[in-house]
Design an enzyme around this catalytic site. Structure first.
Site, PDB file in Angstrom:
ATOM      1  N   HIS A 219       3.458  -6.916   1.807  1.00 10.49           N
ATOM      2  CA  HIS A 219       2.526  -7.852   2.553  1.00 10.49           C
ATOM      3  C   HIS A 219       2.548  -9.228   1.884  1.00 10.49           C
ATOM      4  O   HIS A 219       2.425  -9.246   0.654  1.00 10.49           O
ATOM      5  CB  HIS A 219       1.166  -7.381   2.664  1.00 10.49           C
ATOM      6  CG  HIS A 219       0.987  -6.271   3.581  1.00 10.49           C
ATOM      7  ND1 HIS A 219       0.406  -6.544   4.973  1.00 10.49           N
ATOM      8  CD2 HIS A 219       0.919  -4.893   3.337  1.00 10.49           C
ATOM      9  CE1 HIS A 219       0.316  -5.146   5.321  1.00 10.49           C
ATOM     10  NE2 HIS A 219       0.634  -4.370   4.343  1.00 10.49           N
TER      11      HIS A 219
ATOM     12  N   ASN B 297       0.859  -1.160   0.001  1.00 11.54           N
ATOM     13  CA  ASN B 297       0.035   0.037   0.018  1.00 11.54           C
ATOM     14  C   ASN B 297       1.082   1.206   0.112  1.00 11.54           C
ATOM     15  O   ASN B 297       1.796   1.334   0.917  1.00 11.54           O
ATOM     16  CB  ASN B 297      -0.883   0.071   1.101  1.00 11.54           C
ATOM     17  CG  ASN B 297      -1.977  -1.084   1.325  1.00 11.54           C
ATOM     18  OD1 ASN B 297      -2.311  -1.519   0.440  1.00 11.54           O
ATOM     19  ND2 ASN B 297      -2.046  -1.949   2.655  1.00 11.54           N
TER      20      ASN B 297
ATOM     21  N   HIS C  86       6.691  -1.731   2.919  1.00 12.05           N
ATOM     22  CA  HIS C  86       6.562  -2.884   3.441  1.00 12.05           C
ATOM     23  C   HIS C  86       5.875  -3.587   2.275  1.00 12.05           C
ATOM     24  O   HIS C  86       4.747  -3.287   1.782  1.00 12.05           O
ATOM     25  CB  HIS C  86       6.003  -3.260   4.807  1.00 12.05           C
ATOM     26  CG  HIS C  86       4.848  -2.299   4.977  1.00 12.05           C
ATOM     27  ND1 HIS C  86       4.803  -1.031   5.203  1.00 12.05           N
ATOM     28  CD2 HIS C  86       3.626  -2.749   5.037  1.00 12.05           C
ATOM     29  CE1 HIS C  86       3.661  -0.430   5.543  1.00 12.05           C
ATOM     30  NE2 HIS C  86       2.685  -1.445   5.103  1.00 12.05           N
TER      31      HIS C  86
HETATM   32  P1  AMP Z   1      -0.027  -1.038   5.840  1.00 10.09           P
HETATM   33  O1  AMP Z   1      -1.727  -0.773   6.173  1.00 10.09           O
HETATM   34  O2  AMP Z   1      -0.061  -1.622   4.553  1.00 10.09           O
HETATM   35  O3  AMP Z   1       0.652   0.223   6.115  1.00 10.09           O
HETATM   36  O4  AMP Z   1       0.422  -2.113   6.863  1.00 10.09           O
HETATM   37  C1  AMP Z   1       0.809  -2.051   7.961  1.00 10.09           C
HETATM   38  C2  AMP Z   1       1.101  -3.178   8.668  1.00 10.09           C
HETATM   39  O5  AMP Z   1       1.875  -3.256   9.887  1.00 10.09           O
HETATM   40  C3  AMP Z   1      -0.312  -3.803   9.492  1.00 10.09           C
HETATM   41  O6  AMP Z   1      -0.771  -5.037   8.719  1.00 10.09           O
HETATM   42  C4  AMP Z   1      -0.288  -3.782  10.685  1.00 10.09           C
HETATM   43  O7  AMP Z   1      -0.758  -5.013  11.379  1.00 10.09           O
HETATM   44  C5  AMP Z   1       1.401  -4.024  10.732  1.00 10.09           C
HETATM   45  N1  AMP Z   1       2.088  -3.678  12.080  1.00 10.09           N
HETATM   46  C6  AMP Z   1       1.871  -2.503  12.594  1.00 10.09           C
HETATM   47  N2  AMP Z   1       2.624  -2.363  13.597  1.00 10.09           N
HETATM   48  C7  AMP Z   1       3.296  -3.719  13.838  1.00 10.09           C
HETATM   49  C8  AMP Z   1       4.397  -4.181  14.735  1.00 10.09           C
HETATM   50  N3  AMP Z   1       4.813  -3.683  15.815  1.00 10.09           N
HETATM   51  N4  AMP Z   1       4.989  -5.427  14.300  1.00 10.09           N
HETATM   52  C9  AMP Z   1       4.431  -6.197  13.186  1.00 10.09           C
HETATM   53  N5  AMP Z   1       3.556  -5.548  12.335  1.00 10.09           N
HETATM   54  C10 AMP Z   1       2.969  -4.438  12.665  1.00 10.09           C
END
Ligand code: AMP
Ligand code: ZN
Length: 137
Positions: free
Chosen positions: A101, A86, A99
């Site tokens: 997914h 995203n 990142h």
């Molecule tokens: P996005 O919405 O594509 O920016 O995804 C961010 C992702 O990061 C989400 O799926 C969250 O669940 C994940 N996330 C946020 N904080 C952490 C963390 N401390 N450790 C692992 N994943 C995280």
């Protein structure tokens, strides 16, 4: 970046559940998985999103992607997998360190709902769109 959550995960000041690491990338389980094995792959070099990602960072990130995908596949035997990135709040980005997914699929309906609403474009319109993009490459 000192105030970036994922940079802190890379430097170990915030804990994570590591899956894989090399000189360039870090992979860890998503804290709120939408399916078993939901994993995030991030570059160690901080960049906000795909728009800001240098080519060598992209090369190193994608070099690790099949490795991570195949490890999840071998571990849990999903019937498919979505890789999703995203970019920008409007696209659902909530953490502003790039990142990717990895979301394994076990059932067509569970875990991740993707709703593709296709639009009708004529062949001429598709050419026009392609030309607009090409003008910037
Ligand atoms: P996005 O919405 O594509 O920016 O995804 C961010 C992702 O990061 C989400 O799926 C969250 O669940 C994940 N996330 C946020 N904080 C952490 C963390 N401390 N450790 C692992 N994943 C995280
Ligand atoms: Zn960062």
């Amino acid at each position: 970046m000192s105030d970036c959550l994922f940079c802190k995960i890379i430097d170990g000041s915030i804990p994570s559940t590591k899956v894989y690491e090399d000189d360039h990338v870090y992979a860890f389980t998503d804290i709120s998985p939408v399916a078993k094995g939901h994993t995030l792959l991030i570059p160690k070099h901080h960049c906000k999103d795909l728009f800001e990602m240098p080519e060598d960072v992209a090369r190193n990130l994608y070099a690790a992607a099949p490795k991570v995908a195949n490890a999840i596949k071998a571990a849990f035997n999903p019937i498919g997998m979505n890789t999703i990135n995203n970019n920008g709040e409007a696209a659902g980005q909530t953490v502003f360190h790039y990142h990717l997914h990895f979301i394994p699929r076990y059932d067509e309906k569970e875990g991740l709902a993707l709703n593709w609403q296709t639009q009708n474009y004529t062949a001429e319109q598709l050419v026009e769109v392609a030309e607009s993009i090409k003008a910037h490459l």
